[in-house]
Design an enzyme around this catalytic site. Sequence first.
Site, PDB file in Angstrom:
ATOM      1  N   HIS A 172     -14.103   3.955  -6.658  1.00 21.22           N
ATOM      2  CA  HIS A 172     -15.599   3.798  -6.583  1.00 21.22           C
ATOM      3  C   HIS A 172     -16.353   4.936  -7.403  1.00 21.22           C
ATOM      4  CE1 HIS A 172     -13.412   3.063  -2.640  1.00 21.22           C
ATOM      5  NE2 HIS A 172     -13.977   1.670  -2.951  1.00 21.22           N
ATOM      6  N   ASP A 209       0.814  -1.072  -0.094  1.00 19.91           N
ATOM      7  CA  ASP A 209       0.150   0.194   0.049  1.00 19.91           C
ATOM      8  C   ASP A 209       0.715   1.274  -0.046  1.00 19.91           C
ATOM      9  OD1 ASP A 209      -2.213  -1.443   0.115  1.00 19.91           O
ATOM     10  OD2 ASP A 209      -2.551  -1.082   2.193  1.00 19.91           O
ATOM     11  N   ARG A 241      -1.601  -0.734  -8.408  1.00 19.57           N
ATOM     12  CA  ARG A 241      -2.810  -0.516  -8.004  1.00 19.57           C
ATOM     13  C   ARG A 241      -3.007   1.056  -8.195  1.00 19.57           C
ATOM     14  NH1 ARG A 241      -3.888  -1.011  -2.081  1.00 19.57           N
ATOM     15  NH2 ARG A 241      -4.538  -3.011  -2.524  1.00 19.57           N
ATOM     16  N   ARG A 248      -8.471   7.347  10.094  1.00 23.20           N
ATOM     17  CA  ARG A 248      -9.222   7.487   8.643  1.00 23.20           C
ATOM     18  C   ARG A 248     -10.064   8.726   8.787  1.00 23.20           C
ATOM     19  NH1 ARG A 248      -6.100   3.644   6.559  1.00 23.20           N
ATOM     20  NH2 ARG A 248      -4.710   5.419   6.788  1.00 23.20           N
ATOM     21  N   GLN A 257      -0.527   6.724  -6.247  1.00 29.47           N
ATOM     22  CA  GLN A 257      -1.716   7.818  -6.115  1.00 29.47           C
ATOM     23  C   GLN A 257      -1.840   8.773  -7.202  1.00 29.47           C
ATOM     24  OE1 GLN A 257       0.629   8.434  -2.321  1.00 29.47           O
ATOM     25  NE2 GLN A 257      -0.954   7.470  -0.989  1.00 29.47           N
ATOM     26  N   LYS A 268      -6.805   7.233  -6.081  1.00 27.27           N
ATOM     27  CA  LYS A 268      -6.595   8.637  -6.203  1.00 27.27           C
ATOM     28  C   LYS A 268      -5.697   9.141  -4.900  1.00 27.27           C
ATOM     29  CE  LYS A 268     -10.954   9.858  -7.932  1.00 27.27           C
ATOM     30  NZ  LYS A 268     -12.337  10.680  -7.853  1.00 27.27           N
ATOM     31  N   GLY A 269      -5.756   8.456  -3.855  1.00 33.16           N
ATOM     32  CA  GLY A 269      -4.877   8.660  -2.703  1.00 33.16           C
ATOM     33  C   GLY A 269      -5.666   9.484  -1.680  1.00 33.16           C
TER      34      GLY A 269
HETATM   35  C1  LIG Z   1      -8.835  -1.300  -3.132  1.00 35.48           C
HETATM   36  C2  LIG Z   1      -8.567  -0.006  -2.748  1.00 35.48           C
HETATM   37  C3  LIG Z   1      -7.336   0.285  -2.091  1.00 35.48           C
HETATM   38  C4  LIG Z   1      -6.610   1.601  -1.895  1.00 35.48           C
HETATM   39  N1  LIG Z   1      -5.453   1.554  -1.371  1.00 35.48           N
HETATM   40  C5  LIG Z   1      -4.791   2.949  -1.054  1.00 35.48           C
HETATM   41  C6  LIG Z   1      -3.593   3.062  -0.659  1.00 35.48           C
HETATM   42  O1  LIG Z   1      -2.824   1.961  -0.622  1.00 35.48           O
HETATM   43  N2  LIG Z   1      -3.257   4.437  -0.593  1.00 35.48           N
HETATM   44  C7  LIG Z   1      -4.147   5.286  -0.693  1.00 35.48           C
HETATM   45  O2  LIG Z   1      -3.555   6.727  -0.217  1.00 35.48           O
HETATM   46  N3  LIG Z   1      -5.398   5.380  -0.792  1.00 35.48           N
HETATM   47  C8  LIG Z   1      -5.750   3.880  -0.934  1.00 35.48           C
HETATM   48  N4  LIG Z   1      -7.175   3.952  -1.355  1.00 35.48           N
HETATM   49  C9  LIG Z   1      -7.964   5.117  -1.165  1.00 35.48           C
HETATM   50  C10 LIG Z   1      -7.990   5.734  -2.566  1.00 35.48           C
HETATM   51  O3  LIG Z   1      -7.077   6.454  -2.764  1.00 35.48           O
HETATM   52  C11 LIG Z   1      -9.353   7.059  -2.308  1.00 35.48           C
HETATM   53  O4  LIG Z   1      -9.121   7.725  -1.102  1.00 35.48           O
HETATM   54  C12 LIG Z   1     -10.452   6.265  -2.089  1.00 35.48           C
HETATM   55  O5  LIG Z   1     -10.832   5.044  -2.849  1.00 35.48           O
HETATM   56  C13 LIG Z   1     -11.779   7.306  -2.538  1.00 35.48           C
HETATM   57  O6  LIG Z   1     -11.521   7.696  -3.833  1.00 35.48           O
HETATM   58  P1  LIG Z   1     -12.550   7.122  -5.154  1.00 35.48           P
HETATM   59  O7  LIG Z   1     -11.544   6.805  -6.316  1.00 35.48           O
HETATM   60  O8  LIG Z   1     -13.277   6.102  -4.793  1.00 35.48           O
HETATM   61  O9  LIG Z   1     -13.101   8.426  -5.498  1.00 35.48           O
HETATM   62  P2  LIG Z   1     -14.015   9.505  -4.626  1.00 35.48           P
HETATM   63  O10 LIG Z   1     -14.188  10.820  -5.772  1.00 35.48           O
HETATM   64  O11 LIG Z   1     -13.340   9.742  -3.451  1.00 35.48           O
HETATM   65  O12 LIG Z   1     -15.361   8.874  -4.710  1.00 35.48           O
HETATM   66  C14 LIG Z   1     -16.312   8.474  -5.540  1.00 35.48           C
HETATM   67  C15 LIG Z   1     -17.614   8.197  -4.982  1.00 35.48           C
HETATM   68  O13 LIG Z   1     -17.339   6.807  -4.383  1.00 35.48           O
HETATM   69  C16 LIG Z   1     -18.145   6.591  -3.485  1.00 35.48           C
HETATM   70  N5  LIG Z   1     -17.212   6.574  -2.025  1.00 35.48           N
HETATM   71  C17 LIG Z   1     -15.749   6.806  -2.070  1.00 35.48           C
HETATM   72  N6  LIG Z   1     -15.181   6.341  -1.054  1.00 35.48           N
HETATM   73  C18 LIG Z   1     -16.487   5.701  -0.291  1.00 35.48           C
HETATM   74  C19 LIG Z   1     -16.547   5.094   1.087  1.00 35.48           C
HETATM   75  N7  LIG Z   1     -15.379   4.736   1.871  1.00 35.48           N
HETATM   76  N8  LIG Z   1     -17.636   4.821   1.555  1.00 35.48           N
HETATM   77  C20 LIG Z   1     -18.825   4.748   0.833  1.00 35.48           C
HETATM   78  N9  LIG Z   1     -18.790   5.441  -0.576  1.00 35.48           N
HETATM   79  C21 LIG Z   1     -17.472   5.909  -0.985  1.00 35.48           C
HETATM   80  C22 LIG Z   1     -18.750   8.146  -3.186  1.00 35.48           C
HETATM   81  O14 LIG Z   1     -20.155   7.821  -3.653  1.00 35.48           O
HETATM   82  C23 LIG Z   1     -18.062   8.876  -3.960  1.00 35.48           C
HETATM   83  O15 LIG Z   1     -18.824   9.846  -4.384  1.00 35.48           O
HETATM   84  C24 LIG Z   1      -7.658   2.714  -1.869  1.00 35.48           C
HETATM   85  C25 LIG Z   1      -8.526   2.473  -2.597  1.00 35.48           C
HETATM   86  C26 LIG Z   1      -9.243   1.386  -2.800  1.00 35.48           C
HETATM   87  C27 LIG Z   1     -10.411   1.213  -3.496  1.00 35.48           C
END
Ligand SMILES: Cc1cc2nc3c(=O)[nH]c(=O)nc-3n(C[C@H](O)[C@H](O)[C@H](O)COP(=O)(O)OP(=O)(O)OC[C@H]3O[C@@H](n4cnc5c(N)ncnc54)[C@H](O)[C@@H]3O)c2cc1C
Length: 303
Positions: free
Chosen positions: A222, A123, A179, A284, A153, A182-183
Amino acid sequence: MLNTMMAQLIPFLPQDLVWLFSKRYIAGIDVDDALEVSKELNSQGMKVTLDILGEFIFTMDEAKQNTRAYMELIQALEGSGIDGNLSLKPTMFGLLLDKEGCYRHLWEIVNKAVECNTFIRIDMEDSGCTSMEIELFRRLRAEFPRHVGLVVQAYLKRTLRDLNNLMDLHTEETPLNFRLCKGIYTEPASIAFQQYHVINAHYLEDLEFMFKNKIYAGVATHDATLVEKAFDLIEHYKVPKHMVEFQMLYGVTPKLRQSILDKGYDMRVYIPFGDQWFGYSTRRLKENPTMVTHIVKSLFMKG
Ligand SMILES: Cc1cc2nc3c(=O)[nH]c(=O)nc-3n(C[C@H](O)[C@H](O)[C@H](O)COP(=O)(O)OP(=O)(O)OC[C@H]3O[C@@H](n4cnc5c(N)ncnc54)[C@H](O)[C@@H]3O)c2cc1C
């Protein structure tokens, strides 16, 4: 504002109450809980990646304990028949205390993963760790090219340069495996893009780089718009299904998850678990108070 206030408040609430909020996102306390959730997700056609919670440590003894926990988890996973791998955070193995000691712990874990034919994803943590985590990946990948991958990220301004720099490790036979997310940490504007549209544009730029160069990509998001654009890129670059997977966090956007599965693409769910779930949840929330909205919503919504 309200989110920030609630995030500050949560560490002072009783754990039982916070568990009500958190359980949708965390599989449970022990390995059996994680394996049970994994089996359930496997039965619905999804792969998993397991993550033991707990980030900040103060002694290398704790790093050793965490190493042991991961070794046991790898062993349990092997015996379970579950389709899954593991994710880990280097700070749990002493990255900020003793870099070389941390490398040795990770070496042991990846070596065990080779023995048990599984895969370890490193990660990516906050920007203070980025260079060190890339360096750890470099060293491990040189020795275990098929069994270790990294997270990058999209919000970091350096990421495309990092991807370019890592290309010397890439071959068609053993492609790099990243992977892309966004971060999640709060980073200053000097090093990280801040706006949604700018982060998304860079996400797609990084993803395009991966597809163009035949790197294995874990599309971790997501965000429905990004998922749609990722499919456009997959089509444009004719990316074969075995070179890409989508990844989402346990408990988040199950409908979007299902729509990707319905298209016949691999979906991997990131499953955090462990007895340090309380610290993880509250940290978090402090890092990203907007998560409060999601957590509060999860109290009222199902599926
Ligand atoms: C499998 C996985 C591994 C990851 N590993 C890392 C890592 O190693 N380092 C790191 O910095 N980050 C990690 N992340 C977190 C990532 O960087 C984002 O902060 C997080 O995924 C939210 O970004 P998004 O791309 O979903 O978009 P966003 O624009 O934040 O979200 C898009 C939509 O998704 C939904 N959503 C997003 N998050 C959530 C939530 N927690 N609960 C409910 N709905 C939500 C909402 O409807 C939102 O409008 C990881 C994420 C995933 C999915």
